[in-house]
Write an enzyme that holds these catalytic residues in place. Sequence first.
Site, PDB file in Angstrom:
ATOM      1  N   ASP A  10       0.870  -1.181   0.000  1.00 24.00           N
ATOM      2  CA  ASP A  10       0.000   0.000   0.000  1.00 24.00           C
ATOM      3  C   ASP A  10       0.900   1.221   0.000  1.00 24.00           C
ATOM      4  O   ASP A  10       2.104   1.124   0.265  1.00 24.00           O
ATOM      5  CB  ASP A  10      -0.895  -0.017   1.249  1.00 24.00           C
ATOM      6  CG  ASP A  10      -1.786   1.221   1.326  1.00 24.00           C
ATOM      7  OD1 ASP A  10      -2.348   1.606   0.280  1.00 24.00           O
ATOM      8  OD2 ASP A  10      -1.902   1.821   2.405  1.00 24.00           O
ATOM      9  N   SER A  11       0.302   2.364  -0.263  1.00 21.65           N
ATOM     10  CA  SER A  11       1.067   3.611  -0.213  1.00 21.65           C
ATOM     11  C   SER A  11       1.507   3.928   1.219  1.00 21.65           C
ATOM     12  O   SER A  11       2.415   4.721   1.426  1.00 21.65           O
ATOM     13  CB  SER A  11       0.203   4.751  -0.746  1.00 21.65           C
ATOM     14  OG  SER A  11      -1.021   4.791  -0.048  1.00 21.65           O
ATOM     15  N   CYS A  73      -3.860  -1.098  -2.074  1.00 24.02           N
ATOM     16  CA  CYS A  73      -4.169   0.323  -2.249  1.00 24.02           C
ATOM     17  C   CYS A  73      -5.137   0.476  -3.424  1.00 24.02           C
ATOM     18  O   CYS A  73      -4.870  -0.034  -4.522  1.00 24.02           O
ATOM     19  CB  CYS A  73      -2.854   1.045  -2.541  1.00 24.02           C
ATOM     20  SG  CYS A  73      -3.016   2.769  -2.959  1.00 24.02           S
ATOM     21  N   GLU A 152      -5.444   9.765   9.222  1.00 22.63           N
ATOM     22  CA  GLU A 152      -4.026   9.798   9.639  1.00 22.63           C
ATOM     23  C   GLU A 152      -3.864  10.576  10.952  1.00 22.63           C
ATOM     24  O   GLU A 152      -2.976  10.311  11.738  1.00 22.63           O
ATOM     25  CB  GLU A 152      -3.161  10.444   8.554  1.00 22.63           C
ATOM     26  CG  GLU A 152      -3.101   9.645   7.266  1.00 22.63           C
ATOM     27  CD  GLU A 152      -1.996   8.601   7.241  1.00 22.63           C
ATOM     28  OE1 GLU A 152      -1.090   8.685   8.075  1.00 22.63           O
ATOM     29  OE2 GLU A 152      -2.077   7.699   6.381  1.00 22.63           O
ATOM     30  N   CYS A 184     -11.266   3.210  -0.595  1.00 21.25           N
ATOM     31  CA  CYS A 184      -9.966   3.709  -0.161  1.00 21.25           C
ATOM     32  C   CYS A 184      -9.623   2.982   1.135  1.00 21.25           C
ATOM     33  O   CYS A 184     -10.502   2.798   1.987  1.00 21.25           O
ATOM     34  CB  CYS A 184     -10.044   5.218   0.081  1.00 21.25           C
ATOM     35  SG  CYS A 184      -8.547   5.894   0.819  1.00 21.25           S
ATOM     36  N   HIS A 186      -8.244   3.804   3.797  1.00 20.40           N
ATOM     37  CA  HIS A 186      -8.428   4.487   5.080  1.00 20.40           C
ATOM     38  C   HIS A 186      -9.888   4.556   5.525  1.00 20.40           C
ATOM     39  O   HIS A 186     -10.163   4.705   6.708  1.00 20.40           O
ATOM     40  CB  HIS A 186      -7.914   5.927   4.990  1.00 20.40           C
ATOM     41  CG  HIS A 186      -6.419   6.039   4.974  1.00 20.40           C
ATOM     42  ND1 HIS A 186      -5.648   5.422   4.021  1.00 20.40           N
ATOM     43  CD2 HIS A 186      -5.571   6.699   5.792  1.00 20.40           C
ATOM     44  CE1 HIS A 186      -4.368   5.711   4.256  1.00 20.40           C
ATOM     45  NE2 HIS A 186      -4.307   6.486   5.322  1.00 20.40           N
TER      46      HIS A 186
END
Length: 267
Positions: A10-11, A73, A152, A184, A186
């Site tokens: 993932d990023s 991702c 985040e 996504c 997140h």
Amino acid sequence: MSDAPIGIFDSGVGGLTVERAIRRRLPAESTVYLGDTARVPYGPKSPETVRRYAREAAAFLLSCDVKLIVIACNTATARAADDVAARVATPVVGVIEPGSREAVRRSRTGRIGVIGTRGTIESGCYERLIKELRPEAMVVATPCPLFVSLVEEGWLDGEVPRLTARRYLEPLLQRDIDTLVLGCTHYPLLEPMLSDVARGVELIDSAEATAAAVEGRLGELGLRSTTDAPTSRYYVTDDTERFRQVAELFLGGRVGSLERVSLSSSA
Ligand code: DGL
């Protein structure tokens, strides 16, 4: 080969939602996770840049002798999964097809919303796949770039996340969607808040569907692990301590073996 690890990238930390789902569903499998934390976010970057990053991440995982690569991702799946799959002999599983299948399966009315990064939404990947699977579906997609920063920061609920969610989701809710794809990595962390803002709408977290797809693919290939001592290793391209902190929020547990590595252009 069947006892080789599954490689997941993932990023950044977000793909840990997918990694966790894979480890829960397939407890005998070893995993190697790479978070490209030096170059996150991928969402606003050009398709060429994301393809280059994804190629480098895949090359790193191959150097760890993985038996299958999971692109955890959404943005990297949207921009680069075909490119990576065409270049490597190892099987590749992305998150968009499993998420789309799950949305189509769960939607009663066929009115489906999709949210993701700008890169994912601009690629039109979810819309294309959902329409292929259910041609009469009505798909409405919108980017929600601020959600990644909120997660985040650990702002999973409260005035600001709720206001942001209402602004982003209003146009989708006005179109009477009954299902919303959290496109996504997140966004599943915002699920309790989002399910309140989008009351009555079924939320699709592609992590579980991706873990099921990984299980299916390993079964087809005869690559299910038989070891009773699976391992989980983690690599990042930037500071390990920041990753550890945010990862604990994602995983709700301790991250064990964690090392910093350089991909060719991330150093
Ligand atoms: N992992 C990305 C995704 O699922 C979100 C974070 C980023 O923009 O890199 O699209």
